[in-house]
Design an enzyme around this catalytic site. Structure first.
Site, PDB file in Angstrom:
ATOM      1  N   GLU A  61       2.230  -2.695 -13.978  1.00 21.38           N
ATOM      2  CA  GLU A  61       2.767  -1.827 -12.792  1.00 21.38           C
ATOM      3  C   GLU A  61       3.985  -1.581 -12.936  1.00 21.38           C
ATOM      4  O   GLU A  61       4.730  -1.380 -12.676  1.00 21.38           O
ATOM      5  CB  GLU A  61       2.197  -2.379 -11.618  1.00 21.38           C
ATOM      6  N   ASN A 116       1.233   3.071  -7.642  1.00 17.95           N
ATOM      7  CA  ASN A 116      -0.058   3.249  -6.779  1.00 17.95           C
ATOM      8  C   ASN A 116      -0.187   4.436  -5.796  1.00 17.95           C
ATOM      9  O   ASN A 116       0.892   5.414  -5.981  1.00 17.95           O
ATOM     10  CB  ASN A 116       0.854   2.073  -5.974  1.00 17.95           C
ATOM     11  N   GLU A 148      -3.494   3.003  -8.300  1.00 13.17           N
ATOM     12  CA  GLU A 148      -3.617   2.544  -7.437  1.00 13.17           C
ATOM     13  C   GLU A 148      -3.679   2.280  -6.375  1.00 13.17           C
ATOM     14  O   GLU A 148      -3.169   2.834  -5.720  1.00 13.17           O
ATOM     15  CB  GLU A 148      -2.936   0.973  -7.068  1.00 13.17           C
ATOM     16  N   ASP A 178      -6.064  -1.947  -5.008  1.00 12.53           N
ATOM     17  CA  ASP A 178      -5.455  -2.922  -4.667  1.00 12.53           C
ATOM     18  C   ASP A 178      -5.654  -4.109  -3.261  1.00 12.53           C
ATOM     19  O   ASP A 178      -6.286  -3.286  -2.409  1.00 12.53           O
ATOM     20  CB  ASP A 178      -4.155  -1.747  -4.528  1.00 12.53           C
ATOM     21  N   GLU A 235      -3.489 -10.947  -8.398  1.00 13.10           N
ATOM     22  CA  GLU A 235      -1.835 -10.993  -8.304  1.00 13.10           C
ATOM     23  C   GLU A 235      -1.313 -12.140  -8.075  1.00 13.10           C
ATOM     24  O   GLU A 235      -1.586 -12.285  -6.966  1.00 13.10           O
ATOM     25  CB  GLU A 235      -1.727  -9.308  -6.900  1.00 13.10           C
TER      26      GLU A 235
END
Length: 285
Positions: A61, A116, A148, A178, A235
């Site tokens: 990520e 993201n 995301e 997410d 996560e």
């Protein structure tokens, strides 16, 4: 200690000295951030995402990190909301995505890059075009990119978000939801948007060992995703017991400090080289 100012509607608004200082600091950070984005000084850091069964790294990520020459290290929890509020998030996001895809080009081809998008980018119909232009410029395969988005981002303008999501998926970019479970979108969104992946919020993972409701919620999410054909990543995994429990529940993907903290491009490349040597050594044994 404070002064009063009459608003246009006749209301009296009280400003404390602390409020004034906070406003000045936000403005100072905004100005410094604009300079940093223009100068290309915001950097991508990468946190590993692993296969929980094998512990093999399957992707990373991307997380934005910024150190200012005057302000020092500015946490993303501080500068990202300011960028969003002051209209800097688009250029900032494009800068970080460009640098991230340039770095990820040299990774093994089976690793994906997760990135993201902010809520405001999901109401800008140029977002997809910007992403595709960056991928074309850097030569990064769209099929290795995962975008995301959060439940909150979907709520602002669902129609706009759906169009952007479909534009991205059309070229092979995967889309994940997410922080699932912390927003206010309905379960129907999962059917409408056709997500490829769902990320279980760290709030549930952190209490999985001692909170039965969290355990049941995670089990329900995993069962639902299996039925919808969606991948899942949990996560915020910080210890082995949490990872083991998630494996017992059938969760395939994981992310958290147990597997690695966010690191810059050079350190991430070193991490991958060490992982590759470790895999070769294991095969030799």
């Amino acid at each position: 200690l404070y002064h009063a100012k009459r608003s246009g509607r006749g209301r009296v608004v009280v400003y404390t000295r602390e409020m004034e200082e906070a406003a000045k600091r936000v403005t100072r950070i905004e100005q410094a951030l604009r300079r940093a984005v223009s100068a290309g000084e915001v950097e991508p850091h990468f946190q590993p995402i692993v296969d929980l069964n094998s512990r093999r790294t399957i992707g990373f990520e991307t997380l934005a990190r910024w150190t200012d020459r005057d302000l020092g290290v500015v946490p993303p929890s501080v500068f990202i909301p300011i960028a969003e509020e002051r209209g800097i998030i688009g250029p900032l996001s494009q800068l970080v995505l460009r640098k991230a895809t340039e770095a990820a080009r040299s990774w093994p081809k089976d690793l994906f890059l997760s990135f993201n998008l902010s809520p405001s980018q999901l109401v800008d119909q140029n977002t997809g075009l910007h992403i595709l232009a960056i991928l074309e410029r850097t030569g990064f395969d769209p099929r290795r990119l995962e975008i995301e988005i959060t439940e909150t981002g979907l709520m602002n303008d669902p129609a706009s978000a759906e169009k952007i999501v479909e534009d991205l998926r059309r070229v092979g970019i995967r889309v994940s939801l997410d922080d699932f479970g912390t927003g206010q979108s309905s379960l129907g969104r999962l059917r409408e948007f056709h997500f490829d992946k769902l990320k279980i919020d760290r709030a549930f993972v952190s209490s999985i060992l001692d909170d039965r409701p969290s355990e049941h919620i995670i089990r329900a999410i995993l069962a639902m995703c299996e039925g919808l054909g969606m991948d899942v990543v949990a996560e915020g995994i910080e210890d082995e017991a949490q990872a083991d429990r998630l494996v017992q529940f059938g969760c395939a993907g994981g992310q958290g400090y147990l597997f690695g903290k966010p690191a810059d491009a050079d350190a991430t490349l070193g991490y991958l080289r060490d992982s590759y040597r470790g895999a070769l050594h294991a095969k030799a044994i």
